[in-house]
Design an enzyme around this catalytic site. Structure first.
Site, PDB file in Angstrom:
ATOM      1  N   ARG A  70      37.944  18.467  74.574  1.00  0.00           N
ATOM      2  CA  ARG A  70      36.628  18.925  75.007  1.00  0.00           C
ATOM      3  C   ARG A  70      35.880  17.745  75.629  1.00  0.00           C
ATOM      4  NH1 ARG A  70      33.321  19.618  71.415  1.00  0.00           N
ATOM      5  NH2 ARG A  70      34.471  19.239  69.502  1.00  0.00           N
ATOM      6  N   TYR A 210      41.935  22.743  79.421  1.00  0.00           N
ATOM      7  CA  TYR A 210      42.251  22.460  78.018  1.00  0.00           C
ATOM      8  C   TYR A 210      41.303  23.105  77.023  1.00  0.00           C
ATOM      9  CZ  TYR A 210      44.563  19.866  74.342  1.00  0.00           C
ATOM     10  OH  TYR A 210      45.307  19.531  73.246  1.00  0.00           O
ATOM     11  N   LYS A 219      34.331  27.835  71.708  1.00  0.00           N
ATOM     12  CA  LYS A 219      33.085  27.074  71.523  1.00  0.00           C
ATOM     13  C   LYS A 219      31.987  27.554  72.477  1.00  0.00           C
ATOM     14  CE  LYS A 219      35.125  24.378  68.542  1.00  0.00           C
ATOM     15  NZ  LYS A 219      34.840  24.511  67.101  1.00  0.00           N
ATOM     16  N   HIS A 239      29.436  27.343  62.951  1.00  0.00           N
ATOM     17  CA  HIS A 239      30.695  26.590  62.984  1.00  0.00           C
ATOM     18  C   HIS A 239      31.227  26.481  61.551  1.00  0.00           C
ATOM     19  CE1 HIS A 239      32.791  22.591  64.373  1.00  0.00           C
ATOM     20  NE2 HIS A 239      33.588  23.613  64.476  1.00  0.00           N
ATOM     21  N   SER A 261      33.972  17.696  62.364  1.00  0.00           N
ATOM     22  CA  SER A 261      35.408  17.515  62.604  1.00  0.00           C
ATOM     23  C   SER A 261      35.966  16.420  61.713  1.00  0.00           C
ATOM     24  CB  SER A 261      35.692  17.170  64.069  1.00  0.00           C
ATOM     25  OG  SER A 261      34.533  17.192  64.832  1.00  0.00           O
ATOM     26  N   CYS A 263      37.082  16.659  58.682  1.00  0.00           N
ATOM     27  CA  CYS A 263      36.696  16.742  57.270  1.00  0.00           C
ATOM     28  C   CYS A 263      37.541  17.792  56.531  1.00  0.00           C
ATOM     29  CB  CYS A 263      35.218  17.081  57.134  1.00  0.00           C
ATOM     30  SG  CYS A 263      34.136  15.742  57.652  1.00  0.00           S
ATOM     31  N   ASP A 286      37.260  28.432  61.693  1.00  0.00           N
ATOM     32  CA  ASP A 286      36.409  27.655  62.604  1.00  0.00           C
ATOM     33  C   ASP A 286      35.028  28.262  62.865  1.00  0.00           C
ATOM     34  OD1 ASP A 286      36.102  25.328  64.217  1.00  0.00           O
ATOM     35  OD2 ASP A 286      36.499  26.500  66.018  1.00  0.00           O
ATOM     36  N   ARG A 378      47.558  20.357  69.814  1.00  0.00           N
ATOM     37  CA  ARG A 378      47.108  21.595  69.165  1.00  0.00           C
ATOM     38  C   ARG A 378      48.235  22.605  69.012  1.00  0.00           C
ATOM     39  NH1 ARG A 378      41.415  22.055  67.757  1.00  0.00           N
ATOM     40  NH2 ARG A 378      40.492  20.171  68.624  1.00  0.00           N
TER      41      ARG A 378
HETATM   42  C1  OXD Z   1      36.283  21.395  67.050  1.00  0.00           C
HETATM   43  C2  OXD Z   1      37.416  22.325  67.116  1.00  0.00           C
HETATM   44  O1  OXD Z   1      36.249  20.423  67.833  1.00  0.00           O
HETATM   45  O2  OXD Z   1      37.422  23.306  66.369  1.00  0.00           O
HETATM   46  O3  OXD Z   1      35.400  21.607  66.236  1.00  0.00           O
HETATM   47  O4  OXD Z   1      38.330  22.103  67.929  1.00  0.00           O
HETATM   48 MN    MN Z   2      35.581  23.554  65.332  1.00  0.00          MN
END
Ligand code: OXD
Ligand code: MN
Length: 604
Positions: A70, A210, A219, A239, A261, A263, A286, A378
């Site tokens: 991202r 991507y 997102k 989130h 992220s 965690c 997510d 991923r």
């Molecule tokens: C993030 C994801 O960056 O879920 O939070 O990929």
């Molecule tokens: Mn996420």
């Protein structure tokens, strides 16, 4: 199936006139269509078919090294009034941004097919779900969207002639001249735009193929645009993972949890409890959309249908249920390729294979000093393949949320768990949620990064207004029953740098306390920061953690909390007068309680 939805037909026509694709394909979402597109991408050298004996119907894709994640600095929120977007977003004027992007889109799909992907975020027809349509010139996007969302004819049918949808326009920004050979991963690395127009609402994405830049349901729609819709319409787009927790007596609750992220969100979503008789099941890993039902109960759906998870670090040790979800029908991006056409990534196995093809398409051997998989490699996996997927995960009514958890990576200060005595204080705790970077060099101090509700990169409007929206929720439905709010920290360390808590499946012990708080059977003690588990209230039977460590995990160090206060105030100051007065009051009271406690502990 064709549609008579005028708005959709006009939009597709207008975008086609602008982007000038060679052909338009309306995706029906069928397996046959999927297989045909995958074969086409394989022939083009974009997809590598994995060993069917090991990973049936699965493909590996290597992206362009300039397109691997991202891009927050190229992510924009365009609103008439900049205050709406807030300091947490890159603001642009919508008229100017559209003019800039129209120039880029002009002719950008030449030599390519434009795919029309009707998709539903959430079970089709659910009162909590919403529909989007993505126009894209990327096959990779089509097949990933088919895993991550529900796509195709059934969605067009649900949309009907007059249904509303979010316009999601995507192009890799790489037109082909007649006869020009395509590259495996077309993109336009110098001109990436991930733009959100909440007033439309619409999403315009350009230049990247991507993940969250291109799979616009995730997102862009389910968080940034949906958060603005939720605010207007009185619901919540968060989130958060969602999990079901069943006690040995068979009683069940659902909890949602927001973590920044890195965690362990996916690990918690698919947790295997170590406590005998307890069961955890996954609704989502997510994103969580929550709406009140007619009884004032907040009910949640996972708007997604798949997992777009970070592969490195995922193993049978760290997350066996994620691993089992990957047995077939997955897309892998930027993982390494083994000699027998399987995938590999760092920490998948204790010993790496003797030889690999790295994500950069280079020969890789152990000790060569390079990562075999990109750190943001991923997997895209259908959620239904998760062995602990919750039986109600596709219930259109959603699941009732009893608790919301916040947490971060905090080596110090924050105890293992505590509870907010009310919603307003819970909102305050979410607003000061932070994660600490581990000290890189001896003696260096960890840096606190504030990421309220883990939404900092994903809130589509002014974060101060977002806090106000949270505070307004109890008034958004008659008889609103708000979830209880808890704060957890699996990452507490001792003074000599040891993890105090084993984490992973043992986190079920903390979930048990939360379950029993909701049930009304677990004891808690009032402290300046909230309600802490009373001594003995966390079930440690069979757990190898010293009593002394437990005491440290469950202690409140007022002086340490007070040290954070200037940083918390600076964090609030970034949002100026958008921060609700009620939260300023919570912060002042919080500080006063801590000062009183610190004085009591050290009366000098
Ligand atoms: C993030 C994801 O960056 O879920 O939070 O990929
Ligand atoms: Mn996420």
């Amino acid at each position: 199936m064709m549609t008579n939805n005028r708005k959709l037909l006009d939009w597709v026509k207008n975008v086609a006139a602008l982007c000038k694709p060679d052909a338009i394909h309306w995706c029906d979402g069928s397996q046959e269509e999927n297989d045909r597109l995958c074969a086409q991408a394989e022939a083009a050298g974009t997809f590598i078919r994995l060993n069917p004996a090991k990973r049936p119907n699965s493909f590996l894709v290597f992206s362009d090294p300039a397109d691997v994640a991202r891009v927050e600095d190229r992510t924009f929120v365009a609103t008439t009034d900049p205050r709406e977007a807030g300091p947490n977003n890159n603001w642009r004027d919508p008229v100017e941004l559209k003019a800039t992007m129209r120039k880029l889109y002009d002719g950008c799909m030449r030599g390519r097919t434009m795919y029309v992907i009707p998709f539903s975020m959430g079970p089709i027809g659910s009162p909590i779900a919403h529909i989007g349509v993505e126009l894209t010139d990327s096959i990779y996007v089509v097949v990933n969207m088919r895993i991550m969302t529900r796509i195709g004819d059934a969605v067009l049918e649900a949309l009907g002639d007059n249904g509303e949808f979010v316009e999601c326009l995507h192009s890799v920004g790489a037109p082909l001249a007649p006869g020009q050979k395509d590259v495996p991963w077309p993109c336009n690395a110098e001109n990436k735009y991930i733009s959100h127009f909440p007033e439309d609402p619409s999403i315009w994405s350009y230049g990247s193929g991507y993940g969250g830049n291109a799979l616009l349901g995730k997102k862009c729609f389910a968080l940034r645009i949906a958060s603005t819709m939720a605010r207007r319409q009185g619901w919540m787009a968060e989130h958060m993972l969602i999990l079901g927790l069943t006690n040995p007596a068979g009683q069940k609750i659902y909890v949602a949890a927001a973590f920044p992220s890195a965690c362990g969100k996916t690990n918690l979503a698919m947790l295997q409890p170590t406590l005998p008789g307890w069961k955890a099941e996954c609704v989502g890993d997510d994103i969580c959309w929550m709406k009140f039902d007619q009884n004032g109960q907040l009910r949640a759906i996972n708007p997604e249908a798949g997992f777009f998870g970070v592969a490195p670090g995922t193993s049978m040790k760290s997350n066996p249920n994620a691993m089992r979800s990957l047995r077939a029908n997955c897309i892998y991006t930027n993982c390494a390729l083994t000699a027998d056409n399987d995938v590999w990534w760092e920490e998948l196995t204790d010993e790496p294979p003797a030889e690999l093809t790295s994500w950069k398409r280079e020969k890789w051997t152990p000790g060569c000093g390079q990562k075999a998989a990109n750190p943001n490699a991923r997997y895209t996996a259908p959620a239904r393949q998760c062995p602990v997927i919750d039986p109600a995960w596709e219930d259109p009514a959603g699941v009732p949320i009893a608790a919301i958890l916040f947490g971060g990576r905090r080596p110090g200060t924050v105890p293992l768990c505590f509870e907010a005595p009310n919603w307003q204080y819970g909102t305050f705790l979410g607003s000061i949620q932070a994660s600490e970077t581990t000290a890189a060099a001896a003696g260096s101090v960890g840096v606190l990064r504030y990421d309220p509700m883990a939404m900092l990169p994903f809130c589509g409007y002014n974060m101060g207004d977002y806090f106000a929206h949270w505070l307004s929720m109890p008034g958004r439905a008659p008889n609103a029953q708000m979830p209880r709010v808890f704060f957890v920290n699996w990452f507490r360390k001792s003074a000599d740098g040891r993890w105090l808590w084993p984490g992973f499946g043992e986190n079920s012990r903390v979930l048990k306390w939360i379950f029993e708080r909701i049930e009304g059977t677990a004891a808690a003690a009032e402290t300046p920061i909230g309600l802490l588990p009373a001594p003995g209230a966390i079930d440690v039977a069979g757990l190898d953690v010293a009593a002394e460590d437990m005491r440290e995990l469950l202690s409140v160090d007022a002086a340490a909390w007070l040290k954070d206060l200037p940083a918390i105030r600076a964090h609030y100051d970034k949002f100026g007068d958008a921060i609700p007065a009620a939260l300023h009051k919570e912060l002042d009271d919080f500080e006063a309680r801590l000062q009183a406690a610190a004085k009591q502990a050290d009366p000098r």
